[in-house]
Design a protein around this motif. Structure first.
Motif, short mmCIF file in Angstrom:
data_model
loop_
_atom_site.label_atom_id
_atom_site.label_comp_id
_atom_site.label_asym_id
_atom_site.label_seq_id
_atom_site.Cartn_x
_atom_site.Cartn_y
_atom_site.Cartn_z
N ILE A 243 -57.83 -2.60 3.52
CA ILE A 243 -57.49 -3.68 4.46
C ILE A 243 -57.58 -3.15 5.88
CG2 ILE A 243 -55.63 -5.19 5.26
CD1 ILE A 243 -54.65 -5.37 2.40
N ASP A 244 -58.28 -3.88 6.74
CA ASP A 244 -58.40 -3.52 8.15
C ASP A 244 -57.40 -4.36 8.94
OD1 ASP A 244 -59.23 -2.50 10.54
OD2 ASP A 244 -61.01 -3.79 10.71
N PRO A 245 -56.29 -3.75 9.44
CA PRO A 245 -55.25 -4.55 10.11
C PRO A 245 -55.53 -4.71 11.59
CG PRO A 245 -54.52 -2.30 9.94
CD PRO A 245 -55.89 -2.34 9.31
N GLU A 246 -54.90 -5.70 12.18
CA GLU A 246 -54.85 -5.83 13.62
C GLU A 246 -53.40 -5.91 14.04
OE1 GLU A 246 -56.78 -9.35 14.95
OE2 GLU A 246 -55.89 -10.64 13.43
N PHE A 247 -53.08 -5.28 15.15
CA PHE A 247 -51.70 -5.21 15.63
C PHE A 247 -51.59 -6.03 16.90
CE2 PHE A 247 -52.52 -1.48 13.10
CZ PHE A 247 -51.39 -1.34 12.33
N GLU A 248 -50.75 -7.02 16.86
CA GLU A 248 -50.62 -7.96 17.96
C GLU A 248 -49.20 -7.88 18.51
OE1 GLU A 248 -50.25 -12.64 17.84
OE2 GLU A 248 -52.35 -12.02 17.54
N VAL A 249 -49.10 -7.75 19.84
CA VAL A 249 -47.78 -7.68 20.47
C VAL A 249 -46.96 -8.91 20.06
CG1 VAL A 249 -46.52 -7.65 22.65
CG2 VAL A 249 -48.64 -6.34 22.41
N GLY A 250 -45.72 -8.67 19.64
CA GLY A 250 -44.90 -9.78 19.18
C GLY A 250 -43.43 -9.53 19.44
N GLU A 251 -42.61 -10.40 18.91
CA GLU A 251 -41.16 -10.31 19.09
C GLU A 251 -40.46 -10.37 17.73
OE1 GLU A 251 -39.79 -13.30 21.71
OE2 GLU A 251 -40.87 -12.53 23.48
N ASP A 252 -39.44 -9.57 17.59
CA ASP A 252 -38.59 -9.55 16.40
C ASP A 252 -37.24 -9.04 16.84
OD1 ASP A 252 -37.24 -8.45 13.97
OD2 ASP A 252 -39.09 -9.11 12.98
N LYS B 236 -57.28 -9.84 10.04
CA LYS B 236 -58.26 -10.75 10.63
C LYS B 236 -59.13 -11.39 9.57
CE LYS B 236 -61.95 -10.87 14.10
NZ LYS B 236 -62.71 -10.08 15.10
N ALA B 237 -59.53 -10.59 8.57
CA ALA B 237 -60.42 -11.10 7.53
C ALA B 237 -59.77 -12.15 6.65
CB ALA B 237 -60.92 -9.93 6.67
N ALA B 238 -58.45 -12.30 6.75
CA ALA B 238 -57.73 -13.31 5.96
C ALA B 238 -57.12 -14.34 6.88
CB ALA B 238 -56.66 -12.64 5.11
N ASN B 239 -57.91 -14.78 7.87
CA ASN B 239 -57.47 -15.81 8.83
C ASN B 239 -56.21 -15.38 9.59
OD1 ASN B 239 -59.56 -17.62 8.11
ND2 ASN B 239 -58.34 -18.29 6.32
N ILE C 157 -53.57 -11.68 -0.28
CA ILE C 157 -54.81 -11.42 0.46
C ILE C 157 -55.81 -10.66 -0.42
CG2 ILE C 157 -55.76 -10.05 2.36
CD1 ILE C 157 -53.20 -10.76 3.93
N LEU C 158 -55.34 -9.68 -1.14
CA LEU C 158 -56.23 -8.90 -2.00
C LEU C 158 -56.85 -9.76 -3.09
CD1 LEU C 158 -54.15 -5.61 -2.43
CD2 LEU C 158 -56.19 -5.94 -1.02
N GLU C 159 -56.11 -10.77 -3.56
CA GLU C 159 -56.60 -11.60 -4.66
C GLU C 159 -57.49 -12.75 -4.19
OE1 GLU C 159 -52.98 -11.14 -7.93
OE2 GLU C 159 -52.93 -12.80 -6.50
N THR C 160 -57.38 -13.14 -2.90
CA THR C 160 -58.10 -14.35 -2.47
C THR C 160 -59.16 -14.10 -1.40
OG1 THR C 160 -56.38 -14.82 -0.81
CG2 THR C 160 -56.11 -15.80 -2.99
#
Length: 811
Positions: free
Chosen positions: A638-647, A661-664, A702-705
């Motif tokens: 899986i190729d992730p993208e890291f987006e600035v966020g809040e938690d 990204k590849a999974a919308n 994500i892995l299954e679809t």
């Protein structure tokens, strides 16, 4: 449970078995024998006969005792006041190893040597109970029965073998010697001699002498009682004292000893009240009142909780139900009428009461295992019989029996014949099954398909057919069940994607250097609130009957346990802390069953490396947690993208939402540095912690679809060299490194794009930052020239300028 062999043999014949054989068969029958203790067997100690006693010539308190030991005579210097001519005593000759009666530490021994006492040589010793290790009395010597043979080894007279059984919690019946004897009877086939509970009641109607009221029937299931008038309190007969001493109990007086004896014999605790000290001769069983106190038999005043069950009279509490009696109603030498109690109390409540007061007792050990109500009446009748025989008196006619739970206990279990074969994998003859269960005291009503098995009053552990099957298996003998090859076809392997994913993730994190931890799935609402969960988090699932207040709700996140463990480790460890946990969280959305979602969370704190001259001493930070996430997802393809966020758990500006990204752009987790406000609630001794959280359910979906995500693709090993160039770019401060890398990687000749430096300040315009990127160029089939690389680089710069406004930094 300590079971003296001599006591056991009163109920079942074991003379034809060695102790080792008996221990083995009990162990194979489910009652593991932990040890066999032998007491009273002492070398060089025999039965002696006192021939004469004379005054010591040089000591008023010492005497010269002439002892016939069967192989001659010996003169002994003795200070015991009760030694007299004609007695049979325990004579220890030189070399005997005895208990040191004057030692401060228990169990210390001494070897008897020839000694000169006030000028007279003593050729041995006339022993007390304490010196023989069979009691505490040291005021005088032990006087034996007159009919014993002189010279007989003392072990044949006083010796006792005690079987120490490590019982499982489901067998309270074996907390009585009769329960163990019943198992021995079933194993050996020898008949069981049940204790006699019959007695002659000639006194007035018991209901005219006393009354019982149960105010809280949920905690007292049954209360039986009787009254014995005209008893005489005094020492117990020797046989009764010997029984109690053999199992480590101290004899007190005949009434108390009898109640203890019956408890160890049948497993039913009892208590005796001084009848005249019970106001109006009325017993009330109720919960304690707010602020109520009771001084127990150990003379300690105890403050009672509102859920503790007490025995009271109309004026005051006189006992702590199933735990300990009160000092204000105890038996004394002046007692002549006894109110005897035998009851069944709620097991869980009894355990909580004893734990809350730190007041464990042998009674609590039995009551907390939820005894059946039928045992109370049997115990009462047995104790009444022994009181009449030993302490005298007259028993009231009838018994008081307040039984609010009557009819509520399970009476029988259905056992089908084919069920035994399904559970054990072997068939037994009906006759063997019936005889085995019959020997154990089960009642059987048979039909063509099986049996209706009635549950004995001493077996609270029987409730389902499997319990009955276990009884058959353990008595017949597990080692007698034939060993056979598995029949039929082995089951076909079934894929388990969720479990496989969890294993892959935990393996990846372990390989990345993190240590796995496991925490409880339950917590407290207050503890979980420390991590400031997002407001949209589902409701907490409350437990109706938690083990303790510390486990009142099912967890909704792994973050609390991770941070608590980091904090605890930081207080005792100054090295790197890198740990993770994979487990379920429980989310209650208010409809149907709660969702059990598989999550994984990890944290880094303290120094990045162990102290070493060639290693960085920097502290762990955001990028350690981010790197662990990248390693896991790379293993999953899986190729992730890291987006600035809040938690709310994490510090603003140091938090990234993990997407695919590849999974919308599906969200699969979060990574960041925990906010100082949140982390300050965990009493840690490190300044900061970086943490990540991944949703395994979302990753699995994500892995299954998603097409191409997680699928491995073979690539040839490159046969031509790669080239790299560094670019120093000026971009707006809002541009992320990920955006730059994403644009560079669009070119198929670029095999890698890595940001290796970031700078803001002198020499860089306001609102801008300098970003250094290393690009690796490699063609799959030819070596690239300088001109070709330059053209590709210009294309990338144009795209960076167009989309991000990037410029080359002036050199």
């Amino acid at each position: 449970m300590k079971v003296p062999v001599s006591w056991l043999s009163e109920y079942v014949d074991i003379n034809n078995m060695s102790l080792d054989d008996l221990a083995h068969r009990l162990t194979m029958g489910g009652n593991e024998v932990e040890d066999i203790e032998r007491t009273g067997w002492i070398d060089n100690v025999v039965v002696g006969h006192v021939k004469a006693v004379a005054q010591h010539p040089d000591a008023d308190r010492l005497r010269l005792v002439t002892v016939d030991h069967g192989n001659g005579e010996a003169e002994v210097v003795c200070g015991a006041p009760n030694v007299a001519a004609g007695q049979k005593i325990a004579y220890a000759s030189i070399g005997a190893v005895l208990q040191d009666a004057y030692a401060d530490e228990p169990g210390k021994t001494k070897k008897l040597k020839r000694s000169k006492i006030r000028g007279v040589v003593s050729e041995g010793m006339v022993c007390s109970v304490r010196e023989l290790g069979i009691g505490d009395d040291h005021d005088g010597i032990l006087v034996l029965d007159d009919d014993l043979v002189v010279g007989m080894p003392i072990g044949e007279v006083l010796g006792e073998s005690v079987i120490d059984i490590e019982l499982t919690p489901n067998r309270p019946d074996c907390l009585g010697v009769v329960g163990v004897a019943r198992d021995v009877s079933a194993i050996t086939g020898n008949p069981l001699n049940q204790p006699d509970v019959s007695f002659e009641a000639t006194g007035p109607d018991v209901n005219t002498l006393a009354s019982v009221e149960i105010a809280d029937p949920d905690l007292c299931l049954r209360y039986t009682a009787t009254v014995i008038q005209g008893v005489k309190i005094g020492p117990s007969p020797k046989w009764l004292q010997d029984r109690l001493i053999a199992i480590g109990e101290r004899p007190i007086n005949n009434l108390v000893d009898i109640t203890n004896f019956v408890m160890f014999e049948l497993g039913q605790p009892l208590h005796a009240f001084d009848y005249d000290k019970v106001v109006d001769h009325k017993i009330i069983v109720r919960r304690a009142k707010p602020g109520e106190k009771l001084t127990t038999l150990d003379n300690v005043e105890r403050k009672l909780g509102s859920e503790m069950l007490v025995i009271t009279d109309p004026d005051r509490s006189i006992g702590l139900a199933g735990v300990m009696g009160g000092a204000n109603s105890e038996i004394s030498e002046s007692t002549n009428t006894v109110l005897l109690e035998s009851a069944t109390f709620h097991g869980v409540n009894n355990r909580k009461t004893a734990r809350g007061l730190e007041l464990g007792s042998q009674a609590t050990l039995r009551f907390e295992k939820s005894l059946r109500t039928g045992l109370s009446e049997v115990g009462l009748r047995r104790a009444t019989k022994l009181i009449l025989e030993i302490a005298g008196g007259e028993a009231a006619s009838g018994i008081i029996d307040v039984y609010p739970s009557k009819g509520q206990e399970q009476e029988s279990v259905r056992l089908d014949k084919d069920h035994i074969a399904r559970v054990l994998g072997v068939e037994f003859e009906s006759g063997l099954i019936e005889s085995t269960l019959g020997n154990l005291g089960f009642g059987l009503k048979s039909d063509a398909d099986g049996w209706d098995v009635s549950i004995p009053y001493w077996r609270p552990d029987i409730s389902i057919p499997e319990d009955i099957v276990e009884e058959v298996a353990r008595i017949v003998g597990y080692d007698n069940i034939p060993t056979t090859t598995l029949a039929g076809r082995p089951p076909q392997w079934q894929p388990q994607p969720a479990m496989d994913l969890r294993n892959r993730v935990t393996d990846s994190l372990a390989q990345a250097g993190l240590r796995e931890m496991i925490s409880y799935a339950a917590t407290t609402a207050e503890g979980e609130a420390r991590v400031d969960l997002p407001s949209e988090t589902a409701s907490a699932l409350k437990l109706r009957n938690p083990i303790t207040a510390d486990f009142a709700v099912m967890r909704r996140t792994l973050r609390e346990a991770i941070l608590e463990t980091v904090a605890r480790n930081s207080r005792t460890w100054r090295g790197p802390i890198a740990l993770f946990e994979a487990g379920r969280v429980f989310l209650d959305y208010g409809e149907g069953l709660p969702e059990e979602r598989q999550m994984v969370a990890g944290a880094f704190a303290g120094p990045r490396n162990e102290l070493h001259w060639d290693a960085s001493t920097d502290s762990s930070d955001f990028y350690d947690a981010k790197g662990a996430v990248e390693a896991v997802l790379a293993d999953l393809g899986i190729d992730p993208e890291f987006e600035v966020g809040e938690d709310a758990t994490f510090a603003p500006g140091r938090t990234a939402i993990i997407k695919v990204k590849a999974a919308n752009h599906a969200v699969i987790g979060v990574v960041g540095e925990v906010s100082s406000e949140v982390f300050s609630r965990f009493d840690a001794e490190v300044d900061a912690v970086a943490m990540f959280e991944l949703d395994l359910a979302a990753i699995l979906k994500i892995l299954e679809t998603a097409d191409g995500v997680g699928a491995g693709k073979f690539e040839d090993f490159p046969r031509v060299p790669a080239s790299h160039r560094d670019l120093s770019l000026i971009v707006d401060t809002g541009v992320t490194a990920g955006q730059i890398v994403e644009i560079a990687n669009r070119n198929r000749i670029v095999t890698s794009a890595t940001v290796f430096d970031l700078f803001e300040g002198k020499g860089v315009p306001d609102g801008k930052k300098a970003v250094a990127v290393r690009l690796v160029y490699q063609s799959p089939n030819k070596t690239l020239t300088t001109d070709q690389i330059g053209k590709i680089e210009n294309q990338i710069l144009k795209q960076l300028s167009k989309e991000l406004g990037a410029e080359l930094r002036a050199q």
